[in-house]
Each structure stands twice: as C-alpha cells, then as structure tokens.
Motif scaffolding. Sequence first.
Motif, PDB file in Angstrom:
ATOM      1  N   GLY A 477       0.789  -1.226   0.000  1.00  0.00           N
ATOM      2  CA  GLY A 477       0.000   0.000   0.000  1.00  0.00           C
ATOM      3  C   GLY A 477       0.820   1.273   0.000  1.00  0.00           C
ATOM      4  O   GLY A 477       0.257   2.374   0.076  1.00  0.00           O
ATOM      5  N   VAL A 478       2.146   1.146  -0.086  1.00  0.00           N
ATOM      6  CA  VAL A 478       3.010   2.325  -0.012  1.00  0.00           C
ATOM      7  C   VAL A 478       3.939   2.363  -1.224  1.00  0.00           C
ATOM      8  O   VAL A 478       4.552   1.345  -1.573  1.00  0.00           O
ATOM      9  CB  VAL A 478       3.853   2.324   1.283  1.00  0.00           C
ATOM     10  CG1 VAL A 478       4.821   3.507   1.286  1.00  0.00           C
ATOM     11  CG2 VAL A 478       2.946   2.375   2.503  1.00  0.00           C
ATOM     12  N   LEU A 479       4.043   3.514  -1.844  1.00  0.00           N
ATOM     13  CA  LEU A 479       5.024   3.768  -2.906  1.00  0.00           C
ATOM     14  C   LEU A 479       5.946   4.879  -2.415  1.00  0.00           C
ATOM     15  O   LEU A 479       5.500   5.995  -2.132  1.00  0.00           O
ATOM     16  CB  LEU A 479       4.318   4.198  -4.195  1.00  0.00           C
ATOM     17  CG  LEU A 479       5.231   4.717  -5.321  1.00  0.00           C
ATOM     18  CD1 LEU A 479       6.167   3.622  -5.820  1.00  0.00           C
ATOM     19  CD2 LEU A 479       4.399   5.286  -6.470  1.00  0.00           C
ATOM     20  N   VAL A 480       7.220   4.547  -2.292  1.00  0.00           N
ATOM     21  CA  VAL A 480       8.212   5.539  -1.873  1.00  0.00           C
ATOM     22  C   VAL A 480       9.074   5.876  -3.078  1.00  0.00           C
ATOM     23  O   VAL A 480       9.667   4.979  -3.698  1.00  0.00           O
ATOM     24  CB  VAL A 480       9.086   5.016  -0.724  1.00  0.00           C
ATOM     25  CG1 VAL A 480      10.093   6.090  -0.290  1.00  0.00           C
ATOM     26  CG2 VAL A 480       8.233   4.600   0.455  1.00  0.00           C
ATOM     27  N   ALA A 501       2.710   7.373 -13.400  1.00  0.00           N
ATOM     28  CA  ALA A 501       2.843   6.077 -14.078  1.00  0.00           C
ATOM     29  C   ALA A 501       3.069   4.958 -13.066  1.00  0.00           C
ATOM     30  O   ALA A 501       2.508   3.856 -13.187  1.00  0.00           O
ATOM     31  CB  ALA A 501       3.988   6.127 -15.089  1.00  0.00           C
ATOM     32  N   LEU A 502       3.884   5.242 -12.052  1.00  0.00           N
ATOM     33  CA  LEU A 502       4.128   4.233 -11.013  1.00  0.00           C
ATOM     34  C   LEU A 502       2.855   3.969 -10.196  1.00  0.00           C
ATOM     35  O   LEU A 502       2.568   2.818  -9.823  1.00  0.00           O
ATOM     36  CB  LEU A 502       5.254   4.708 -10.088  1.00  0.00           C
ATOM     37  CG  LEU A 502       6.660   4.730 -10.706  1.00  0.00           C
ATOM     38  CD1 LEU A 502       7.624   5.508  -9.821  1.00  0.00           C
ATOM     39  CD2 LEU A 502       7.167   3.305 -10.930  1.00  0.00           C
ATOM     40  N   VAL A 503       2.108   5.019  -9.922  1.00  0.00           N
ATOM     41  CA  VAL A 503       0.857   4.855  -9.178  1.00  0.00           C
ATOM     42  C   VAL A 503      -0.130   4.007  -9.973  1.00  0.00           C
ATOM     43  O   VAL A 503      -0.827   3.136  -9.413  1.00  0.00           O
ATOM     44  CB  VAL A 503       0.253   6.236  -8.844  1.00  0.00           C
ATOM     45  CG1 VAL A 503      -1.180   6.097  -8.324  1.00  0.00           C
ATOM     46  CG2 VAL A 503       1.122   6.959  -7.819  1.00  0.00           C
ATOM     47  N   ALA A 504      -0.182   4.228 -11.289  1.00  0.00           N
ATOM     48  CA  ALA A 504      -1.089   3.436 -12.126  1.00  0.00           C
ATOM     49  C   ALA A 504      -0.718   1.955 -12.114  1.00  0.00           C
ATOM     50  O   ALA A 504      -1.587   1.086 -12.258  1.00  0.00           O
ATOM     51  CB  ALA A 504      -1.056   3.983 -13.555  1.00  0.00           C
ATOM     52  N   GLN A 505       0.567   1.651 -11.923  1.00  0.00           N
ATOM     53  CA  GLN A 505       1.011   0.245 -11.896  1.00  0.00           C
ATOM     54  C   GLN A 505       0.753  -0.394 -10.536  1.00  0.00           C
ATOM     55  O   GLN A 505       0.355  -1.562 -10.455  1.00  0.00           O
ATOM     56  CB  GLN A 505       2.513   0.168 -12.220  1.00  0.00           C
ATOM     57  CG  GLN A 505       2.877   0.567 -13.638  1.00  0.00           C
ATOM     58  CD  GLN A 505       4.384   0.662 -13.817  1.00  0.00           C
ATOM     59  OE1 GLN A 505       5.149   0.326 -12.925  1.00  0.00           O
ATOM     60  NE2 GLN A 505       4.805   1.136 -14.983  1.00  0.00           N
ATOM     61  N   GLN A 506       0.984   0.356  -9.455  1.00  0.00           N
ATOM     62  CA  GLN A 506       1.001  -0.253  -8.118  1.00  0.00           C
ATOM     63  C   GLN A 506      -0.249   0.035  -7.281  1.00  0.00           C
ATOM     64  O   GLN A 506      -0.483  -0.651  -6.280  1.00  0.00           O
ATOM     65  CB  GLN A 506       2.247   0.227  -7.360  1.00  0.00           C
ATOM     66  CG  GLN A 506       3.557  -0.126  -8.061  1.00  0.00           C
ATOM     67  CD  GLN A 506       4.769   0.255  -7.239  1.00  0.00           C
ATOM     68  OE1 GLN A 506       4.685   0.418  -6.023  1.00  0.00           O
ATOM     69  NE2 GLN A 506       5.911   0.391  -7.902  1.00  0.00           N
ATOM     70  N   HIS A 507      -1.022   1.066  -7.614  1.00  0.00           N
ATOM     71  CA  HIS A 507      -2.247   1.427  -6.888  1.00  0.00           C
ATOM     72  C   HIS A 507      -2.012   1.552  -5.378  1.00  0.00           C
ATOM     73  O   HIS A 507      -2.669   0.900  -4.564  1.00  0.00           O
ATOM     74  CB  HIS A 507      -3.351   0.384  -7.153  1.00  0.00           C
ATOM     75  CG  HIS A 507      -3.611   0.173  -8.617  1.00  0.00           C
ATOM     76  ND1 HIS A 507      -4.202   1.125  -9.422  1.00  0.00           N
ATOM     77  CD2 HIS A 507      -3.328  -0.887  -9.425  1.00  0.00           C
ATOM     78  CE1 HIS A 507      -4.292   0.660 -10.667  1.00  0.00           C
ATOM     79  NE2 HIS A 507      -3.762  -0.554 -10.691  1.00  0.00           N
ATOM     80  N   PRO A 508      -1.065   2.377  -4.950  1.00  0.00           N
ATOM     81  CA  PRO A 508      -0.794   2.524  -3.512  1.00  0.00           C
ATOM     82  C   PRO A 508      -1.856   3.403  -2.840  1.00  0.00           C
ATOM     83  O   PRO A 508      -2.587   4.172  -3.487  1.00  0.00           O
ATOM     84  CB  PRO A 508       0.570   3.205  -3.500  1.00  0.00           C
ATOM     85  CG  PRO A 508       0.561   4.047  -4.739  1.00  0.00           C
ATOM     86  CD  PRO A 508      -0.189   3.243  -5.762  1.00  0.00           C
TER      87      PRO A 508
END
Length: 582
Positions: A477-480, A501-508
């Motif tokens: 649930g976290v993207l750093v 783009a990273l948020v779209a991949q990982q859905h944090p």
Amino acid sequence: MTATAPHPSAAPSPSPAPPRAWWVFGSLQGYRRSWLRGDVIAGLTVWAVLVPESLAYAGIAGVSPVVGLYAAVPSLILYAALGSSRHLIVGPMSATAALSASVVGAFAKGDDALFVTLTTAVALVTGLLCVVAGIARLGFLASFISEPVLKGFIIGLALTIIIGQVPAALGVDKGDGNFFEKLWHILTELGDIQWTTAALAVGCLAVLLVLKRVAPKIPGSLVVAVIGVLAVKVFHLDDHGVDIVGHIDSGLPALGLPGATWTQYTDLVGPCVGVMLIGFAEALGAAKTYAAREGYDIDPNRELLGMGAANIGSGLASGMVVNGSLSKTAVNGGAGAKSQVSGLTAAVLTLLTLLFLTSLFESLPEATLAAVVIAAVIELVDVAALRRLWRLATPTVRTLYGSAARDDFYAALAAALGVLLFDTLPGLVIGIVLSLLLLLVRASHARVAVLVRDDAGAWVDADRASQLGRPSHPVDGVLVVRPESGLFFANADRVRSAVRALVAQQHPRLVVVDAATVPFVDVDAAEMLATLQKDLARQDARLAVARDVGQVREELRAALDRDEQPPVFRDVDDAVASLPAT
C-alpha cells in the motif's frame, strides 16, 4: 617569586591581523630566499622549452616564428604580476594558436599583412574580454564546457594540428580543407616525399618521444633544435631541399596597438569569446593541478585578470594569443619552481634571446619545428579517455539511466568530429552547444528512484538492489519515490508523469516523496506537488513528503497555501507509519 595573575577584567591581547594580500605580484608574497636557486634553475629549464615551442606555435598561428617570442616575454611578466598561480607558465600554445589561425583566416582572405595584424588583434581582444570577465567575477564560465566535451574538442584539435604539420615533416605541399581533406591530400602527395626532410623529422620526433619517456627533465625541444641546426650547418641540408626558418628579426618588437580598424576589432569579439573560454579552461586546469599539489588556492577571477593582462601585453607587443600551458607548467614544477620568479627568469632569458640569439635559430629546419609540435600535441590525442567514458557506463549504470549512460562519450565523440569535419571554430561552437544541451537534458530528465526496504530496514533503490542481488521488500500500500535532482520548471512535469505512471502500476494508498536528494525546488515544482496531491486524492491515495530540508521546506511553505501543502515527516519511516491500517 610567584607570578602575578592577570586582572580578571583584563582583555586578552588581540592576535595580529593577517597581512593584506598583495594585489600585484601576489604569488611572491611570503617569498623565501631558499627558493631562489630552484626558481632560477626552473626558469632556465622553462626557457629551454619555451623558445623552440614558441617558434613552432607561431607557425601554427600562421605568422612568423619570432611572433611567438614577442608574445612570450610580456605574457610571462604580466601574468606573474596579476595571476594567482605560483607555477603556471603562460605563453603561445597549440590549441589557442590553431583557434587564432582559424579565426583570422576567416577575415584575412589571403592578405598576409592583414593576417599578421589580425593575429595580434585577436590577442588584444581576447585579453580585454578576459579582463572584463575577471572584473565581473565570471570565473565560473569555464565550467560551462563539460570535461568530456572539452576532451573531445582537444582530441579533434590535436589531430587537426598534427595533420597540419605532416606536410612540413615530409617536405610535401600543404593541402586545404578539413582534417579528412588534408589527410587525403597528403596521401596523394606520398610519391613526392622529400626523404631528407622526412628522415630529419622522424629522427627529431623519435628523440623527443624517447627523452620524454626516459629523461623527462631534459628539455627535449632544445635538444632537437640544436640537433637540427647542427645538421643543417654540418651537412648543408638547406642545399638538399630541407626548408629552414630563415631570417628572424632580432631586437624588440614594435609596441602599440595593431593597425586594425574598429570594425575589425568588433568583428573579432564573438570568435574571441571562444578563444578565451578554451584558453582559460586549459590554463585553469593546469593552475589548479599544481596548486592542489603544493597546497595553495587558485582564484579563477584573478586567473582571468592574469590571462587578460598577458594577452593585452602580447597584443601591444606585436605578439599572438597566449594561455597557460600544462606541459610547460609541468616542466616548471618538475624543475623545482616555488614561485613566479621562475616565469620572470624565463622572460628575461627570452628577452636576451630576442636581442642577441635569434641568429642561432635561423638555420632551424621546419621539419624539426614540425616534430616539436607533433610531440607536444600527440599526448593530447587521449583515446584512453574516450575508452574510460565508454567503460564508465557499466551494466548497472545503463540499467538505471538507460541511453543517457553514455551521453558523455557520445558528446566527446561529436565534439571531436565537429573539429575534424568543420574546422576548429565551428567545432568549438559545437562543443559549447553540446555542453549546454547535456546540462539541459540532464536537468530535465530527473530520475525518479523507487525505494524499498532491505533486510536491515533501510530504504534502498529497488533497481540498484536488484542489480546487486540484495534482498529487498516493498511495503504493501506504499510507494516511496526519490527524485534524484533538484525540482524546477524544466523537470517538474516529467517527475509528476513518472510518479503517476508508477501509481497506475502499483495502486498505492500512500505515496511518499523522499526529498533527501532534492537540494532545491522552485515555484513550478511546488505547484506540481500540489497538483500531484490532487491527482492522488482522486485515486484514493495520499501524498506525503519526507526529509525536506532548508530551501525545500521554505519554498513549499511560501509557494503553497496551507491546505495545498502535503504533510511533511521527519523521515520515510514516520511517513509510512502515518498510513491508517485497513
């Protein structure tokens, strides 16, 4: 008897103030008598190298050999007066001599008298530009030519100089055009080689290279000059097709302004900016090298003033453009110099040469001068440096930075080819433009690293950890993310796009921006963070900033309203801990 204690209210005696720095001949401040012998010996050694090389470099500039001596005397004295280096030797140099020939050739159009006048005018204009830059404290300008681009430019310039000296070394006609056109012309002339000239040039070159390797303290240029003159005298080589320097005017040069028009001076300003940048970059590099070795500091703005005075003096003494020489500075330091007394000694000896010894060099073969030039610049063809630039892009670096990993190598190669294909001055422009483009590209392509925890609980670059085979663990649930650059108008949108783009991949549910490697932000970047916070809110995610310091914190507070500011945490762990449990 007991000592009387000082009264409690008695103030300690102030320590003596350090002496004020000398404005003129500052490098001689604190001179020690014990240095004199080493300085005089070093000056004699520099003179032995300076005279034949100055004669040769004047040939590169396209003027009479004696012009190199005219330039050397005032430049050595005036640099010692205003420069900040104790070791730098200033005089005619191959790179700026070639640049001068290129600049003047574009204006002289085959007029020999005008060519000589404009060569002197180039020195004067370059000197004035240096003085203005020094007064304006623009010493940082040299850093706008990147080291790889400067290396590529110097390689291309060295090859151009060498190919220009080969006809004199072989006794064949000299061709025109760029490097490749001159090379083709030489190949077509191989059937007409003057073998006596070629043998003399090859022999002198071999002596120079051997002495440089086995006995570097011996002034090889003077040794081969003596060999060349003796060979002409003993074997009458000038009667067998070997060209010699010929008559050299003895005595002092004509003093005063060169006879150029105001329009010609103003036309030279633009090209002379390039001459100044290259000469200053080379001189500053040499000065800093020996200052670091001897433990003193170099003032770039004083260096500009010193170089400016040296060139103005050369221009007023019928000379040519000058700059600091790494090779002669190395000779100076290696011979035991401690101050600019060595340069002043070399100036006095060069003046005596002009007054009494020029006839000794009139029988100097042109082939010997060509060998001196080739030996001096061949070490500048630093192919090993290009290989290092290529190897610096290791597999890990290429994975992290992609095609940008070898940008420095390609820029150096392009600068070298620019000189070889389009001549010296266009090549210089290409080099400067490439340096600025690299700066802009790197500034606008800030890498955004994704951070994960390693086994010790530290936050590490996920890509780098993967490359090194180190175990790491993302947090659910976290993207750093960590932008590896300052954030400003040129890269703010790219950073926002990379995070989205990273948020779209990982859905944090939480995105943490680790600002530890962000030295600054501007208004555009602050507003980008506010916009990114809104973007994430629409996807039920929060934005947090960790480890903002100094200017970053103040800019975010000043640029954004309170409700727009993302929450700020002491470190990444605190930010992650703020995520509510699901």
